[in-house]
Design a protein around this motif. Structure first.
Motif, mmCIF file in Angstrom:
data_model
loop_
_atom_site.group_PDB
_atom_site.id
_atom_site.type_symbol
_atom_site.label_atom_id
_atom_site.label_comp_id
_atom_site.label_asym_id
_atom_site.label_seq_id
_atom_site.Cartn_x
_atom_site.Cartn_y
_atom_site.Cartn_z
ATOM 1 N N PHE A 180 0.839 -1.206 0.000
ATOM 2 C CA PHE A 180 0.000 0.000 0.000
ATOM 3 C C PHE A 180 0.869 1.249 0.000
ATOM 4 C CE2 PHE A 180 -2.402 3.399 2.039
ATOM 5 C CZ PHE A 180 -3.625 3.320 1.414
ATOM 6 N N TYR A 214 -16.516 11.416 14.243
ATOM 7 C CA TYR A 214 -15.354 12.244 13.965
ATOM 8 C C TYR A 214 -14.231 11.916 14.941
ATOM 9 C CZ TYR A 214 -18.143 14.875 10.712
ATOM 10 O OH TYR A 214 -18.895 15.221 9.632
ATOM 11 N N PRO A 252 -15.427 6.090 7.309
ATOM 12 C CA PRO A 252 -16.528 7.044 7.224
ATOM 13 C C PRO A 252 -16.634 7.868 8.506
ATOM 14 C CG PRO A 252 -17.264 4.798 6.707
ATOM 15 C CD PRO A 252 -15.903 4.694 7.264
ATOM 16 N N ARG A 253 -16.996 9.133 8.339
ATOM 17 C CA ARG A 253 -17.303 9.990 9.478
ATOM 18 C C ARG A 253 -18.776 10.376 9.388
ATOM 19 N NH1 ARG A 253 -12.759 14.482 8.452
ATOM 20 N NH2 ARG A 253 -13.903 14.470 6.519
ATOM 21 N N PRO A 254 -19.539 10.558 10.450
ATOM 22 C CA PRO A 254 -19.149 10.328 11.823
ATOM 23 C C PRO A 254 -18.909 8.842 12.105
ATOM 24 C CG PRO A 254 -21.526 10.715 11.642
ATOM 25 C CD PRO A 254 -20.936 10.928 10.279
ATOM 26 N N SER A 304 -17.929 9.926 -3.397
ATOM 27 C CA SER A 304 -16.758 9.367 -2.719
ATOM 28 C C SER A 304 -16.816 9.596 -1.218
ATOM 29 C CB SER A 304 -15.480 9.971 -3.280
ATOM 30 O OG SER A 304 -15.406 9.708 -4.649
ATOM 31 N N LEU A 305 -16.072 8.745 -0.526
ATOM 32 C CA LEU A 305 -16.100 8.767 0.930
ATOM 33 C C LEU A 305 -15.256 9.889 1.513
ATOM 34 C CD1 LEU A 305 -16.401 7.402 3.793
ATOM 35 C CD2 LEU A 305 -14.517 5.948 3.150
ATOM 36 N N ARG A 351 -6.551 3.407 4.914
ATOM 37 C CA ARG A 351 -7.798 3.591 4.164
ATOM 38 C C ARG A 351 -8.741 4.422 5.010
ATOM 39 N NH1 ARG A 351 -6.684 -1.482 1.936
ATOM 40 N NH2 ARG A 351 -6.184 -1.060 -0.227
ATOM 41 N N THR A 370 -22.752 2.934 7.740
ATOM 42 C CA THR A 370 -21.842 3.329 8.810
ATOM 43 C C THR A 370 -22.368 4.536 9.568
ATOM 44 O OG1 THR A 370 -20.629 4.680 7.237
ATOM 45 C CG2 THR A 370 -19.768 2.493 7.653
ATOM 46 N N LEU A 371 -23.554 4.970 9.245
ATOM 47 C CA LEU A 371 -24.056 6.223 9.822
ATOM 48 C C LEU A 371 -24.904 5.940 11.068
ATOM 49 C CD1 LEU A 371 -24.351 9.316 9.389
ATOM 50 C CD2 LEU A 371 -26.414 8.809 8.087
ATOM 51 N N PRO A 372 -24.404 6.312 12.239
ATOM 52 C CA PRO A 372 -25.203 6.080 13.435
ATOM 53 C C PRO A 372 -26.388 7.045 13.479
ATOM 54 C CG PRO A 372 -22.978 6.877 13.997
ATOM 55 C CD PRO A 372 -23.140 6.981 12.523
ATOM 56 N N ARG A 387 -20.497 2.449 -1.694
ATOM 57 C CA ARG A 387 -21.192 3.711 -1.944
ATOM 58 C C ARG A 387 -22.576 3.534 -2.555
ATOM 59 N NH1 ARG A 387 -18.834 5.973 1.498
ATOM 60 N NH2 ARG A 387 -19.470 8.027 0.827
ATOM 61 N N GLY A 421 -18.438 0.638 4.417
ATOM 62 C CA GLY A 421 -18.732 1.920 3.758
ATOM 63 C C GLY A 421 -17.980 2.115 2.469
ATOM 64 N N TRP A 442 -26.506 18.177 5.517
ATOM 65 C CA TRP A 442 -25.198 17.713 5.027
ATOM 66 C C TRP A 442 -25.149 17.929 3.530
ATOM 67 C CZ3 TRP A 442 -22.833 13.022 7.946
ATOM 68 C CH2 TRP A 442 -23.179 13.099 9.302
#
Lengths: 148, 603, 730
Positions: free
Chosen positions: A57, B306, B302-304, B498-499, B299, C63-65, C46, C43, C55
């Motif tokens: 990587f 944070y 995802p957020r949240p 995109s993330l 890599r 992955t979104l709480p 997509r 996640g 947002w």
């Protein structure tokens, strides 16, 4: 393997230091030998696939032995707009290898780097650790001749 | 004060031969036993990299700036300037714009428009000695904070100063600290992002090489405000000198009691360790950086949540970049009002830019927010070399965009750059002239983003790949009708799908070049012509028979034997054999300049 | 509880839930690809992106709480466009010709037998056709065209490993297999390699899975949404028509499995919302349909074996058991159903047979394993037992996240996959395992002669401090274990139903039965490895022929073809359900015995078989090596067998994975005795004479050889032997 063990000891066998450990092994061997990675995997109980994943990587790692001399061409934006692509092409042609490869007789390895942060004096080539700024196409012949 | 010979020895100074100057100076001093007469200071970069290797002579309160020196010049400087006080004219900086020579560093136009609150100390401080930093008030901010302020007071000061993150999107620093301070956890971390990955930006390197104590001091203050016990500085491994100097500085700070247990006899304990990056641009993204510190592949996640809630090892973590941290001690020492007095309404303080590319005075410039691009490029940068025409300036690295001539009077701050389609980023500023092809530059950046993509999201991994393939085609003369629209379409989708920041901004260079330089795209696609004469497939090299002097140099050096002709006669290039390596073009003696590029290519 | 709004609908949700989970519970469809209910959300694909009020950029819902008052939209035109965009990009790397072909409907008519094409360049060439998540998504998202340039990765199809194949040209990098292998199985064979456009899933250095140490549990195959990972056996058997929930009888854990059936064929066996091992995943279908299976009764007439009807077979059995009354020995495999075992005991009672034995390791103090009993600060000390090979689903449960991470210590002279992952591996000299235990629990200083360093012993002692200590071991692999009372001993027997058999008792150890010269008629349910002499009559009731001469063969059905129950290591009664009709003329064990009993006028119903005294296999004391017998024999119970047949002999995949039909030999010892890998060698002991191919390894300590065997053949742990090359054929 003693050398690898020393590196591990310096990092107190901490698994989270794996990237640093690999960097130090690379300093030690000039690349990451398979046996060394297997040893690290065994000692730290990190799956080999994970270590290999890290080694492939991050661009800073080389899994193949490098040649006696290492030419690194900076491909940062500043160097690029000042003609780094032509320099790289010429290196490729002269050495007959692609970046990341080593010549057959193991004399030269050619690599690229994203930016060395010496943008003001680009284009830059690092030859065996020595930074050469304002590199010209004709310098290639000069440094390759100076091999002896 | 004793006269001093100040030698700039950052990585670029060393690359240009500063080492030899140091050796010459030391040898001479030892040989002539001149230790009492003057001292030698080896400092970080002075900013005007164009002038490297340079020596600053501190003499009678003046800082005489000698540039582009050779080792043999050192003897002259010592004998004439230091011992006798005479100025050596030919070593002085010659400004290409004003066509004048300047004696004192402060008079040089390059420095005049700047406000060097962070970089200024680089000239005076020898990074190896903590005392140098302390002499200029270093670590007094830590003392002030620990004695006078509660953590919340510190956060309030930073909030009031209006400081925003210098690494990218410009999130208000005080607010970030507050979020992290509020997060409930007995363990917290502060991280300094020194993974300066944007090609063309090197202010962080310069700060760490020249004055890492200022960064360390900022981190200590931040840790105190947030309640962190451990700090990590994540530095690119490509910066060996920065790592070395940082190591020395940390040790010294420890010895002086600024780090460790009960700092300055308070109850505050704090340690900093250095983690080296291993070459991944994406690790500049904060979640990727944290996974990298944890010893994993970088890599993004995802957020949240944070990082301020759940960061390193799942603990609240505050990440700021080098330049942001370096601002902190200044704000504490001089006050929030002082800081917020600099800059524009929404962007406060100064910003360091690395002014590089096709510009006369390349180097690091620190300017107040709100300055215009024109001021930077023309007045500080001294314009474009060789009388060429300015075309565009690229800011924000691979995530940024290209800003054309028409927007040069734009006052620079976070919002204006974003509005122009670019971004502040870490502050790379790459100037491009008429010889730069905008399609090729867009392709370069996108190719960069593609190969630096972590490979997680299809939009980034494959979307940029599709775009690179289209751009490849266009630069190779295979462009099709509709390509531009297709590129725009993909670009907009990649932005949204995109993330992480890398993917969300990867298309910017393409979208801005299309927006401002659509003509160039059209020339490539419709006329199969590269106006800047860059794209190999769209140009040919020819020898102008009227200019050719028949010197044979080009024919001798042509690797593919494509050039034929008689000595002293006229040479011609066989287009079928020519590989367009460009050697003839660079090697043709400047008295002839007979090799020309033409586009569209000769078939 | 908190309130969120999805598509204008107010929904109550629990804190910690993700938006995707809430939506799925409410029946709101959000397309997913990299999401899998058993795995930590990634996640990455997509596709599950949603818009959240306030947002600017869509976010992945997996992955979104949820947050109180969150307003979510899952179905806007922008989202639809972006999802299509992402899927189209994914497909730009996945052979998609058929997915967007307008002749899709008629295709089958035109192209019949292309399924076996080596390279998959469209769905019609893919074994997952019709059972593919990408196809489903393409339909759901309404994709009709792919505007992007197609790029084929052109990677070699990985066919060199047993059990499953990999075609990474079809991989969409969802990472499910990677997460499964790392997070759920803790194996870490697979990971993402390289980055950017070169990102791929694979092993380190592209090693084969065998070389990389894969357990072949197949969990990766089962989570793959595409045809990239495929079970080799079932690849072209078509998709299953129905699944039967049953129990795997191949080991003592008795995992719940689904046997997937098409017509009367077992296509595959897959886990039933749990984790299973290679035996249950890849061992069952090929076992059931094995070409060597005998599915008709066979009777020896003169020198020839002749296929006969059941009636004739039963007549033969009845006449022989009556003829040899009191001289009939019954040896049964524990891998029958409980019902069959009961009828065997009933028959034995009726025949007044005092010679009943089973081919399993037994231990008197065997108690049901109480998984819920493991609480607090745990240490597991595992002796001489490769839990990854033999008990991986159990090990996964022990390793599963708990408040305090349990510690694992292994004591074993032999290296295995297990030693690589545990906290401490103590490798004593062979036969000194018990001494290591003594040292670990010693209060006072003791002399250490175990070859384990005193430092390691101290490490072990430190790990044991203030913990609840459990000692796990296969009683067959280690004898004379003595530990302080506060250490709980948990014997792990490998074969299913051992608790049942301990309860019922047997008359003698297997070895004694086979050395009993008073037996004239041997009735085998399952097989025995080797007979010591000729019997007057040998009756075999089994699925596969034995390696010795027999008189009558009664074909039985496997556990996939019968109804019944088994009892597992936890003492749980687990159902065995008939997935397919018995093949050919084969019948269930209980049916066969019931028929015999009926003909003997023995009423099997309502009569409890009598209990017998339990006799544990005789254990020989470790003897010292001598000049004549210079090498130690290590014996490990072979958990990879069915009714006494080694899976390795029956199925090539198991041979490659386990090699339990080989003698494992230390490389230096091999060099000394000039034995090469693969050579046939003889192992000779005082009561032993074996011929097996050699495998050279570093896992086994010097001056010892290891065999996997079952407890019937007199191979005793730690007995001294000598090895020689097999004589060349004269």
């Amino acid at each position: 393997m003693k050398r690898v063990e020393n590196v591990l000891r310096e990092h107190r066998y901490q698994r989270s230091h794996i990237i640093q450990i690999l960097q130090d092994i690379q300093v030690e061997f000039n690349y990451l030998p398979k046996e060394a990675l297997e040893y690290v995997s065994q000692r730290l109980k990190i799956p080999l696939s994970k270590i290999y994943s890290i080694a492939t990587f991050y661009a800073g790692f080389s899994l193949n032995p490098r040649g006696k001399h290492l030419c690194t061409v900076c491909m940062g934006t500043a160097c690029y707009v000042r003609g780094a692509a032509a320099i790289l092409n010429e290196f490729e042609r002269k050495l007959n290898i692609k970046p990341g490869a080593t010549t057959k007789e193991m004399n030269y390895s050619l690599e690229t780097v994203n930016c060395l942060g010496c943008c003001a004096i680009g284009p830059i080539v690092v030859y065996d650790g020595k930074y050469i700024g304002e590199f010209k196409l004709k310098d290639i012949g000069r440094i390759l001749k100076g091999r002896a | 004060m004793k006269p001093a010979l100040i030698i700039s020895a950052g990585t670029c100074g060393l690359a240009r031969g500063a080492e030899a100057l140091i050796k010459a100076a030391k040898d001479y001093q030892r040989k002539r036993r001149l230790h009492r007469e003057f001292e030698i200071k080896i400092t970080g970069c002075h900013g005007l990299c164009e002038a490297e290797p340079n020596i600053l002579v501190h003499f009678n309160g003046k800082f005489i700036f000698y540039q582009k020196l050779k080792p043999e010049n050192v003897k002259d400087i010592i004998e004439k300037t230091i011992l006798k006080g005479t100025i050596i004219k030919e070593f002085l900086w010659f400004d290409s714009e004003t066509r004048k020579r300047y004696v004192d560093i402060d008079e040089i136009p390059f420095y005049q428009k700047q406000k060097r609150i962070l970089l200024g100390h680089n000239v005076l401080i020898e990074p190896k000695y903590i005392k140098d930093y302390m002499k200029f008030g270093g670590y007094s901010a830590v003392g002030k904070v620990l004695k006078k302020y509660r953590p919340l007071d510190v956060i309030n000061i930073i909030k009031k100063s209006g400081l925003r993150g210098r690494g990218g999107a410009g999130f208000p620093t005080g607010k970030k600290w507050e979020l992290c301070q509020k997060a409930k956890s007995s363990e917290k971390y502060v991280v300094c992002n020194a993974d300066e990955g944007d090609p063309g930006a090197y202010m962080d390197r310069s700060l760490l090489e020249g004055n890492s104590h200022s960064v360390i001091e900022g981190i200590i203050i931040g840790a105190y405000a947030i309640g962190a016990q451990e700090g990590i500085i994540y530095v690119r491994n490509e910066y060996p000198l920065a790592i070395r100097n940082l190591g020395i500085a940390l040790k010294q700070a420890h010895n002086k009691g600024f780090l460790g247990k009960n700092i300055l006899k308070s109850k505050f304990n704090f340690e900093i360790t250095v983690v080296r990056g291993a070459g991944a641009f994406v690790c500049g993204e904060e979640t990727a950086l944290l996974t990298s510190i944890e010893g994993r592949v970088g890599r993004p996640k995802p957020r949240p949540p944070y990082p301020t809630e759940s960061g390193l090892w799942g603990k609240p973590t505050n990440i700021n970049n080098v330049e942001t941290w370096a601002n902190i001690p200044q704000i504490i020492s001089k006050g929030a009002e002082w800081f917020s007095g600099i800059g524009t309404k929404r962007s406060k303080g100064t910003k360091i830019f690395s002014l590089v590319g096709k510009i006369n005075n390349t180097g690091l410039v620190e300017v107040p927010m709100g300055i215009t691009l024109r001021e930077i490029i023309d007045e500080i940068g001294g314009g474009i070399p060789g009388g060429k025409e300015f075309k565009a300036v690229q800011t924000g690295g691979p995530s940024g965009g290209c800003i054309p001539k028409s927007l040069l009077d734009l006052p620079i701050d976070y919002e204006s750059l974003t509005k122009a389609g670019s971004m502040m980023g870490s502050g790379g500023m790459i100037v491009m002239d008429e010889d730069t092809c905008m399609v090729d530059i867009a392709r370069y950046f996108l190719d960069f983003s593609l190969h630096e993509s972590c490979g997680k999201c299809p939009s980034c991994r494959l979307g940029t790949k599709q775009m690179v393939e289209i751009l490849d085609r266009i630069t190779e003369g295979e462009g099709k009708e509709g390509d531009i629209e297709f590129l725009e379409n993909i670009g907009k989708n990649v932005k949204l799908a995109s993330l992480c920041g890398l993917g969300q901004t990867a298309a910017n260079p393409v979208l801005t070049t299309i927006k401002y330089f659509r003509d160039e795209y059209l020339a490539h696609i419709k006329e199969k012509r590269c106006p800047a004469l860059v794209c190999k497939s769209l140009i040919s090299y020819v020898i102008d028979s009227e200019l050719c002097g028949g010197c044979t140099i080009c024919a001798k050096n042509c690797p593919s034997d494509a050039i034929t002709g008689e000595p002293k006669g006229i040479y011609t290039i066989d287009q079928k054999k020519c590989t367009k390596c460009g050697i003839c073009f660079t090697i043709c003696p400047s008295k002839f300049k007979a090799v020309k590029k033409v586009s569209p290519p000769i078939k | 509880m908190i309130k969120i709004t999805i598509n204008k609908k107010e929904i109550l949700a629990k804190r910690g839930e993700t938006v995707l989970e809430v939506a799925q519970r409410q029946g709101i469809y959000i397309p997913t690809l990299c999401y899998h209910k058993d795995l930590v959300p990634y996640g990455g694909c997509r596709l599950c992106i949603v818009e959240v009020k306030g947002w600017s950029v869509p976010v992945a819902s997996c992955t979104l709480p949820v947050q109180d008052g969150m307003v979510v939209k899952t179905d806007t035109p922008r989202l639809k466009k972006l999802r299509r965009f992402s899927l189209q990009l994914i497909l730009s790397e996945h052979p998609h010709a058929c997915l967007i072909c307008d002749k899709e409907e008629e295709c089958v008519q035109y192209q019949e037998c292309i399924a076996k094409s080596a390279v998959t360049f469209g769905c019609k060439f893919c074994a997952r056709n019709g059972d593919c998540e990408l196809q489903e998504l393409v339909e759901k998202l309404g994709i009709k065209e792919i505007p992007f340039e197609f790029s084929y990765r052109n990677l070699e199809i990985e066919k060199f490993d047993p059990f499953f194949e990999r075609d990474y040209n079809l991989c969409v990098l969802c990472g499910r297999c990677v997460r499964m292998c790392q997070e759920v199985r803790g194996a870490g064979i697979l990971d993402f390699q390289h980055r950017g456009p070169e990102t791929l899933v694979g092993t380190a250095y592209n090693l084969s899975h065998l070389e990389a140490g894969c357990q072949f549990c197949g969990a990766c195959v089962d989570v793959c949404p595409t045809g990239a990972l495929r079970d080799r056996y079932s690849k072209w058997l078509g998709s299953p028509q129905r699944s039967v929930k049953t129990t795997c009888a191949l080991c003592n854990i008795g995992c719940s499995i689904n046997i997937n059936v098409r017509a009367n064929t077992v296509v595959s066996s897959t886990p039933d919302n749990n984790q299973i091992c290679v035996r249950g995943r890849f061992g069952i279908a090929p076992l059931v349909h094995h070409p060597k299976r005998i599915i008709s009764p066979m009777l020896r007439k003169g020198e020839r074996l002749v296929e006969v009807e059941w009636e004739e077979a039963f007549d033969f059995v009845c006449s022989k058991v009556v003829e040899h009354k009191g001289k009939t020995g019954i040896l049964f495999s524990p891998q029958l159903t409980i019902e069959a075992i009961n009828s065997v005991y009933g028959l034995a009672d009726h025949l007044k047979c005092e010679k009943l034995a089973t081919t399993s390791a037994l231990e008197t103090n065997l108690k049901p394993l109480d998984l819920k009993g493991f609480r607090g600060n745990l240490v597991f000390v595992i002796v001489n037992t490769d839990m990854i090979s033999d008990f991986s689903p159990l090990l996964l449960k022990l390793r599963s996240p708990q408040k305090i991470k349990p510690v694992f210590i292994v004591i074993d002279a032999v290296d295995s996959k297990l030693t690589q992952i545990v906290d401490l591996w103590l490798r004593p000299e062979l036969g000194k395992e018990v001494d290591v235990l003594k040292l670990l629990f010693a209060q006072k200083k003791m002399k250490n002669t175990t070859a384990v360093s005193t430092r390691d012993i101290k490490l072990g002692k430190d790990l044991l401090k203030k913990k609840n200590i459990y000692l796990l071991y296969n009683p067959y692999n280690i004898e004379n274990i003595t530990v302080p009372k506060y250490v709980k001993k948990i014997p792990l027997t490998a074969k299913i139903n051992t608790l049942k058999i301990i309860d019922m008792g047997v008359d003698s150890p297997t070895m004694d039965l086979l050395q009993d010269k008073n037996i004239d008629c041997l009735y085998l349910l399952g097989t025995a490895p080797k007979l010591n002499w000729k019997y007057k009559t040998i009756i075999v009731q089994d699925c596969f022929p034995p390696q010795f001469r027999f008189d009558l063969f009664l074909p039985t059905a496997t556990f996939a073809e019968v109804n019944g129950s088994v009892v597992n290591i936890e003492g749980k009664i687990k159902r065995i359900r008939k997935a397919i009709e018995p093949l050919g003329k084969s019948k269930s064990d209980d049916w066969i015995i019931a028929q015999i009993s009926k003909r003997l006028n023995h009423n099997t119903k309502n009569r409890k078989p009598k209990k017998r005294k339990t006799i544990i296999s005789a254990i020989a004391k470790t003897k010292k090596v001598s000049e004549k017998y210079p090498i130690h024999l290590i014996v490990r119970e072979n958990g990879y067998s069915y009714r006494g047949h080694r899976l390795a002999t029956l199925m090539k995949g198991f041979e490659r994975l386990r090699g339990d039909n080989c003698v494992w030999l230390n490389n230096r010892t091999a060099k000394k005795s000039k034995i090469k890998d693969g050579a046939e060698i003889k192992i000779i002991g005082r009561t032993l004479n074996l011929v097996m191919p050699a495998r050279v390894t570093e896992d086994v300590p010097e001056n010892s050889v290891l065999v996997y065997y079952h407890p019937s053949m007199g191979a005793v742990n730690s007995q001294p032997v000598r090895i020689t090359k097999k004589d060349k054929q004269r």
